[in-house]
Design a protein around this motif. Sequence first.
Motif, PDB file in Angstrom:
ATOM      1  N   SER A 215      -1.110  -6.164  -5.637  1.00 35.12           N
ATOM      2  CA  SER A 215      -0.018  -6.688  -6.459  1.00 35.12           C
ATOM      3  C   SER A 215       1.308  -6.001  -6.173  1.00 35.12           C
ATOM      4  N   ALA A 216       1.341  -5.134  -5.167  1.00 31.25           N
ATOM      5  CA  ALA A 216       2.580  -4.440  -4.829  1.00 31.25           C
ATOM      6  C   ALA A 216       3.596  -5.428  -4.261  1.00 31.25           C
ATOM      7  N   ALA A 218       6.249  -7.374  -1.941  1.00 30.00           N
ATOM      8  CA  ALA A 218       6.232  -7.637  -0.498  1.00 30.00           C
ATOM      9  C   ALA A 218       7.049  -6.580   0.235  1.00 30.00           C
ATOM     10  N   GLY A 219       6.522  -6.141   1.371  1.00 29.41           N
ATOM     11  CA  GLY A 219       7.205  -5.129   2.171  1.00 29.41           C
ATOM     12  C   GLY A 219       6.926  -3.701   1.749  1.00 29.41           C
ATOM     13  N   THR A 220       6.188  -3.533   0.660  1.00 26.47           N
ATOM     14  CA  THR A 220       5.865  -2.199   0.163  1.00 26.47           C
ATOM     15  C   THR A 220       4.667  -1.632   0.915  1.00 26.47           C
ATOM     16  N   ARG A 221       4.758  -0.385   1.304  1.00 24.52           N
ATOM     17  CA  ARG A 221       3.609   0.318   1.871  1.00 24.52           C
ATOM     18  C   ARG A 221       2.871   1.002   0.726  1.00 24.52           C
ATOM     19  N   ALA A 222       1.612   0.640   0.539  1.00 24.11           N
ATOM     20  CA  ALA A 222       0.815   1.199  -0.552  1.00 24.11           C
ATOM     21  C   ALA A 222      -0.085   2.306  -0.010  1.00 24.11           C
ATOM     22  N   ALA A 244      -3.437  -1.280   3.852  1.00 18.91           N
ATOM     23  CA  ALA A 244      -2.674  -2.434   4.308  1.00 18.91           C
ATOM     24  C   ALA A 244      -3.012  -3.669   3.477  1.00 18.91           C
ATOM     25  N   PRO A 245      -2.103  -4.646   3.390  1.00 17.38           N
ATOM     26  CA  PRO A 245      -2.394  -5.873   2.636  1.00 17.38           C
ATOM     27  C   PRO A 245      -3.659  -6.554   3.147  1.00 17.38           C
ATOM     28  N   GLY A 246      -4.582  -6.865   2.239  1.00 14.88           N
ATOM     29  CA  GLY A 246      -5.819  -7.536   2.598  1.00 14.88           C
ATOM     30  C   GLY A 246      -6.893  -6.637   3.188  1.00 14.88           C
TER      31      GLY A 246
END
Length: 365
Positions: A215-216, A218-222, A244-246
């Motif tokens: 839910s971060a 877009a473009g955010t590095r989690a 990484a996303p996904g």
Amino acid sequence: MIAILTSGVALGVHVPGLLLASRLGERGAEAVVEVIERLLPDDRLRMIEASRSLFHRDFRAARAGQRLAADPARAVDDAALVALHRRWTGLGVRRVVVFSGFWLGVLERLSVLGLRLPEVTICHVDSVESPSFRRAGPVAAGTQVVRLASAAGGDLPCTIPVTHRSPVLWDKRDGRLLAHGGGWGMGTYRQRAADLSAEGHVLDLVVHEPQEAASAPAGTRAYLMDPSWHPWHDDGYPPLGLLAPGQDPGTVEFRRGTAHHSSFDLAREATAMVSKPGGGTLLDSLWSATPLVLLEPSGQHEEHNARLWCDLGFGVRYEQWREAGFDPEYLRPRHEALLAAVAGPARPLDVVEALCARKGSSCTR
């Protein structure tokens, strides 16, 4: 030998304790880190782990729980205390450095049992006494007390270096913001990260549950802190891994620093840290020369931290930066003030130096 006494319920005091151990080791001193939760029975540890999950999800519960938390020293049985003292005797511990006031109850009980105590140094990470020290009451006469920040004096009397590397200069930074909620991920930082992303900022976000990365903005590095790690498991720094996303959370490669915590490397490159004002965060801000954008504090001690950081010109409250249009250049003078604080003639005394200057201290093998 020096024993560094921390608590796992507050990484804002545990990580500075780990840093002190690292810096002492670099000077050839022997140090051992003791986490008070290692003395507790399993049922009490399960309660602490449940509280961490609750407080991460509900900041109001966290603030209330801070006021109502029971002293863990009362749950330590005499056998565990005797075993602790026996271990210290075997290691040759001559001094203990207390980062959590909860340890003062343990030391008092050791004294009541007739067991001789090492010399005691108290290290306050926050600018006023934190809740654990307030509960402990007055300290014994002659106890050495060092402060990394002082609300009363409006200064930084002592410090623990996080790194020996020079801070990254302003124009060399990557323009990202680092948003986090301290060791337990508490506060309003995720909401503020979303707001700042909507204003065009790119962020690094420390998350504590895998679904938070999804839910971060877009473009955010989690960066995920390993949910299975607790400070009473080992003496290492907190494991952190880029999610990484996904990506399947089970495939995250967690890394941990050997000389300091991994999140500090993110702070060094950031334009600002967006966080509640915990004592450990102040230390990161100082040694990275990264300004703080201050969010709602978790208690009065953090409110004093916020006031001090603003008064020293090192930070700005979120609302104030919003009024300035979230302009990064508005933060540049804070970066420059932080640079001067570490490099200038009035720089704080290294705690390692304070310990080594203490008569009878054990700073060498």
